[in-house]
Write an enzyme that holds these catalytic residues in place. Structure first.
Site, PDB file in Angstrom:
ATOM      1  N   SER A 123       0.903  -1.231  -0.078  1.00  0.00           N
ATOM      2  CA  SER A 123       0.042  -0.036  -0.045  1.00  0.00           C
ATOM      3  C   SER A 123       0.984   1.352  -0.121  1.00  0.00           C
ATOM      4  O   SER A 123       0.310   2.138  -0.454  1.00  0.00           O
ATOM      5  CB  SER A 123      -1.131  -0.077   1.099  1.00  0.00           C
ATOM      6  OG  SER A 123      -0.231  -0.187   2.513  1.00  0.00           O
ATOM      7  N   GLU A 156      -4.969  -0.405  -8.185  1.00  0.00           N
ATOM      8  CA  GLU A 156      -4.083   0.557  -8.640  1.00  0.00           C
ATOM      9  C   GLU A 156      -2.794  -0.208  -9.141  1.00  0.00           C
ATOM     10  O   GLU A 156      -2.498  -0.902  -8.468  1.00  0.00           O
ATOM     11  CB  GLU A 156      -3.632   1.606  -7.488  1.00  0.00           C
ATOM     12  CG  GLU A 156      -2.708   2.601  -7.528  1.00  0.00           C
ATOM     13  CD  GLU A 156      -2.477   3.490  -6.115  1.00  0.00           C
ATOM     14  OE1 GLU A 156      -2.410   3.007  -5.199  1.00  0.00           O
ATOM     15  OE2 GLU A 156      -2.697   4.687  -6.426  1.00  0.00           O
ATOM     16  N   ASN A 194      -3.123   6.155  -1.442  1.00  0.00           N
ATOM     17  CA  ASN A 194      -2.910   6.407  -0.135  1.00  0.00           C
ATOM     18  C   ASN A 194      -1.971   7.691   0.184  1.00  0.00           C
ATOM     19  O   ASN A 194      -2.183   8.161   1.653  1.00  0.00           O
ATOM     20  CB  ASN A 194      -2.094   5.315   0.766  1.00  0.00           C
ATOM     21  CG  ASN A 194      -2.924   4.074   0.887  1.00  0.00           C
ATOM     22  OD1 ASN A 194      -3.966   4.118   1.345  1.00  0.00           O
ATOM     23  ND2 ASN A 194      -2.424   2.773   0.995  1.00  0.00           N
TER      24      ASN A 194
HETATM   25  N1  3HC Z   1     -17.636  -9.525   0.664  1.00  0.00           N
HETATM   26  C1  3HC Z   1     -18.811  -9.405   0.106  1.00  0.00           C
HETATM   27  N2  3HC Z   1     -19.840  -8.496   0.003  1.00  0.00           N
HETATM   28  C2  3HC Z   1     -19.466  -7.534   0.951  1.00  0.00           C
HETATM   29  C3  3HC Z   1     -18.318  -7.325   1.556  1.00  0.00           C
HETATM   30  C4  3HC Z   1     -17.361  -8.363   1.596  1.00  0.00           C
HETATM   31  N3  3HC Z   1     -16.272  -8.500   2.198  1.00  0.00           N
HETATM   32  N4  3HC Z   1     -18.419  -6.059   2.385  1.00  0.00           N
HETATM   33  C5  3HC Z   1     -19.627  -5.497   2.095  1.00  0.00           C
HETATM   34  N5  3HC Z   1     -20.262  -6.547   1.221  1.00  0.00           N
HETATM   35  C6  3HC Z   1     -21.604  -6.064   0.678  1.00  0.00           C
HETATM   36  C7  3HC Z   1     -22.718  -6.420   1.722  1.00  0.00           C
HETATM   37  O1  3HC Z   1     -23.124  -7.450   1.696  1.00  0.00           O
HETATM   38  C8  3HC Z   1     -23.795  -5.337   0.772  1.00  0.00           C
HETATM   39  O2  3HC Z   1     -24.441  -6.026  -0.165  1.00  0.00           O
HETATM   40  P1  3HC Z   1     -25.993  -5.577  -0.376  1.00  0.00           P
HETATM   41  O3  3HC Z   1     -25.878  -4.109  -0.624  1.00  0.00           O
HETATM   42  O4  3HC Z   1     -26.169  -6.246  -1.716  1.00  0.00           O
HETATM   43  O5  3HC Z   1     -26.834  -5.955   0.768  1.00  0.00           O
HETATM   44  C9  3HC Z   1     -22.805  -4.104   0.323  1.00  0.00           C
HETATM   45  O6  3HC Z   1     -21.516  -4.791   0.209  1.00  0.00           O
HETATM   46  C10 3HC Z   1     -22.957  -2.982   1.067  1.00  0.00           C
HETATM   47  O7  3HC Z   1     -22.376  -3.301   2.369  1.00  0.00           O
HETATM   48  P2  3HC Z   1     -23.033  -2.863   3.667  1.00  0.00           P
HETATM   49  O8  3HC Z   1     -24.548  -2.831   3.561  1.00  0.00           O
HETATM   50  O9  3HC Z   1     -22.380  -3.677   4.792  1.00  0.00           O
HETATM   51  O10 3HC Z   1     -22.413  -1.403   4.014  1.00  0.00           O
HETATM   52  P3  3HC Z   1     -22.074  -0.210   3.262  1.00  0.00           P
HETATM   53  O11 3HC Z   1     -23.080   0.251   2.340  1.00  0.00           O
HETATM   54  O12 3HC Z   1     -21.562   0.712   3.974  1.00  0.00           O
HETATM   55  O13 3HC Z   1     -20.747  -0.663   2.331  1.00  0.00           O
HETATM   56  C11 3HC Z   1     -18.623  -0.878   1.865  1.00  0.00           C
HETATM   57  C12 3HC Z   1     -19.799  -1.219   2.802  1.00  0.00           C
HETATM   58  C13 3HC Z   1     -18.687  -1.404   0.562  1.00  0.00           C
HETATM   59  C14 3HC Z   1     -17.206  -1.184   2.581  1.00  0.00           C
HETATM   60  C15 3HC Z   1     -18.715   0.894   1.840  1.00  0.00           C
HETATM   61  O14 3HC Z   1     -18.902   1.498   3.031  1.00  0.00           O
HETATM   62  C16 3HC Z   1     -17.415   1.407   1.315  1.00  0.00           C
HETATM   63  O15 3HC Z   1     -17.267   1.603   0.115  1.00  0.00           O
HETATM   64  N6  3HC Z   1     -16.732   2.080   2.071  1.00  0.00           N
HETATM   65  C17 3HC Z   1     -15.410   2.463   1.576  1.00  0.00           C
HETATM   66  C18 3HC Z   1     -14.253   1.310   1.533  1.00  0.00           C
HETATM   67  C19 3HC Z   1     -13.079   2.200   1.100  1.00  0.00           C
HETATM   68  O16 3HC Z   1     -12.786   3.220   0.942  1.00  0.00           O
HETATM   69  N7  3HC Z   1     -12.037   1.125   0.695  1.00  0.00           N
HETATM   70  C20 3HC Z   1     -10.777   1.581   0.446  1.00  0.00           C
HETATM   71  C21 3HC Z   1      -9.919   1.936   1.817  1.00  0.00           C
HETATM   72  S1  3HC Z   1      -8.279   2.090   1.293  1.00  0.00           S
HETATM   73  C22 3HC Z   1      -7.605   0.700   1.001  1.00  0.00           C
HETATM   74  O17 3HC Z   1      -8.049  -0.349   1.004  1.00  0.00           O
HETATM   75  C23 3HC Z   1      -6.078   0.897   0.617  1.00  0.00           C
HETATM   76  C24 3HC Z   1      -5.223   0.153   1.413  1.00  0.00           C
HETATM   77  O18 3HC Z   1      -3.716   0.106   1.026  1.00  0.00           O
HETATM   78  C25 3HC Z   1      -5.111   0.798   2.785  1.00  0.00           C
END
Ligand code: 3HC
Length: 286
Positions: A123, A156, A194
């Site tokens: 990352s 990325e 990041n």
């Molecule tokens: N596997 C499968 N499905 C998943 C899942 C997983 N791990 N996590 C969430 N889902 C699904 C849920 O089942 C749900 O499905 P549905 O709408 O069909 O019922 C859908 O995704 C939405 O989930 P939730 O209802 O639980 O909650 P949210 O609407 O808040 O969505 C989220 C969750 C997709 C994580 C959303 O909040 C999001 O996009 N958050 C931002 C995440 C982000 O920015 N990630 C990048 C971080 S930085 C990074 O990773 C880089 C690293 O180097 C640090």
């Protein structure tokens, strides 16, 4: 270099949140996957994460039962690096330690055919430095997935100093074949994602620590005000506070004081409150 059409089996090194997510999406795309970690317990935990995620995708009708079962059946686990012999591609998603990553890449270099592309999910660490542990730096590239890997569309592509253009194209096509969309970043600290995301999270933590607003209002303000799905404190909990601190410390080291980690972030990590995974970060979780 091995053609993308000739890829049948993919080695994934690391069975944590990112490694298991990568193994899952690669298996779902139809490749055989060998997911390797250092002990059997970690491998089993990786499979638990995959099972949980696949059943969520079935519940939401993103996958059929048949597709989920087929994906799961394509993924095997191992603790032995030697079992990766013969794989057509490797993606490393181990801990964010340069020393560990360089050791893994040196081993992958010895284990896999010389035309095989080796990708790292790092990352923030330098792809160029990781690549220099191998005799094939032209075929080493960053393939940086976002958490949760099965849901997030973006990947990325990080271009190291010696990464060949054909390796970048290969990585791009491979990621798109997983149903992802990509962007390219030069091998500069934190890349695009990041370098911008971590100071956003860090500033959210500082704003909370300095009493600008409640944690809920900081998250609500950023969600309502900028239309992001999670505010900075929620997102820190989701990613893992230890990972945020590691990334911010790397950026601080490489880019100077503007990336200094917030004091509260350090204090929380020191206390073991790492976010969702430990049941407490800025919020509490069941
Ligand atoms: N596997 C499968 N499905 C998943 C899942 C997983 N791990 N996590 C969430 N889902 C699904 C849920 O089942 C749900 O499905 P549905 O709408 O069909 O019922 C859908 O995704 C939405 O989930 P939730 O209802 O639980 O909650 P949210 O609407 O808040 O969505 C989220 C969750 C997709 C994580 C959303 O909040 C999001 O996009 N958050 C931002 C995440 C982000 O920015 N990630 C990048 C971080 S930085 C990074 O990773 C880089 C690293 O180097 C640090």
């Amino acid at each position: 270099m091995r053609e993308r059409d000739a890829i049948e089996s993919v080695a994934v090194v690391g069975a944590g949140t990112m490694g298991s997510g990568i193994a899952q999406v690669v298996g779902t795309a139809g490749y055989d996957v060998i997911m390797r970690d250092i002990d059997q317990e970690r491998v089993e935990e990786g499979f638990d994460t995959i099972d949980d995620s696949l059943s969520r995708l079935v519940d939401s009708e993103t996958l059929t039962e048949g597709q989920a079962t087929a994906a799961r059946d394509r993924i095997t686990g191992t603790t032995a690096m030697a079992d990766l012999t013969g794989c057509d591609m490797a993606i490393e998603a181990a801990v964010e330690s340069m020393e560990i990553k360089r050791d893994i890449f040196a081993e992958l270099d010895d284990t896999l055919d010389e035309e095989v592309v080796l990708a790292t999910n790092t990352s923030t660490l330098s792809v160029t430095t990781i690549a220099s542990a191998t005799d094939r730096p032209a075929r080493v590239v960053g393939l940086h997935f976002m958490n949760p890997v099965p849901v997030m569309k973006g990947v990325e592509i990080v271009v190291g100093e010696k990464t060949a253009r054909e390796t970048v194209d290969f990585a791009d096509e491979f990621a798109m074949g997983l149903g992802k969309e990509t962007w390219e970043s030069d091998d500069k600290p934190g890349f695009v994602s990041n370098r911008i995301l971590m100071p956003w999270i860090n500033e959210g933590i500082r704003a909370y620590d300095e009493g600008v607003a409640s944690k809920e209002d900081i998250d609500r303000g950023m969600k309502l005000g900028t239309n992001v799905p999670m505010g900075p404190l929620e997102l820190a909990d989701h990613v893992g506070l230890d990972i945020c601190l590691d990334a911010t410390e790397t950026l601080h080291e490489e880019l100077g004081d503007r990336y200094k980690p917030a004091y509260l972030l350090k204090r929380k990590v020191a206390a073991g409150d790492l976010g969702k995974k430990t049941g407490e970060g800025f919020y509490e979780y069941d």
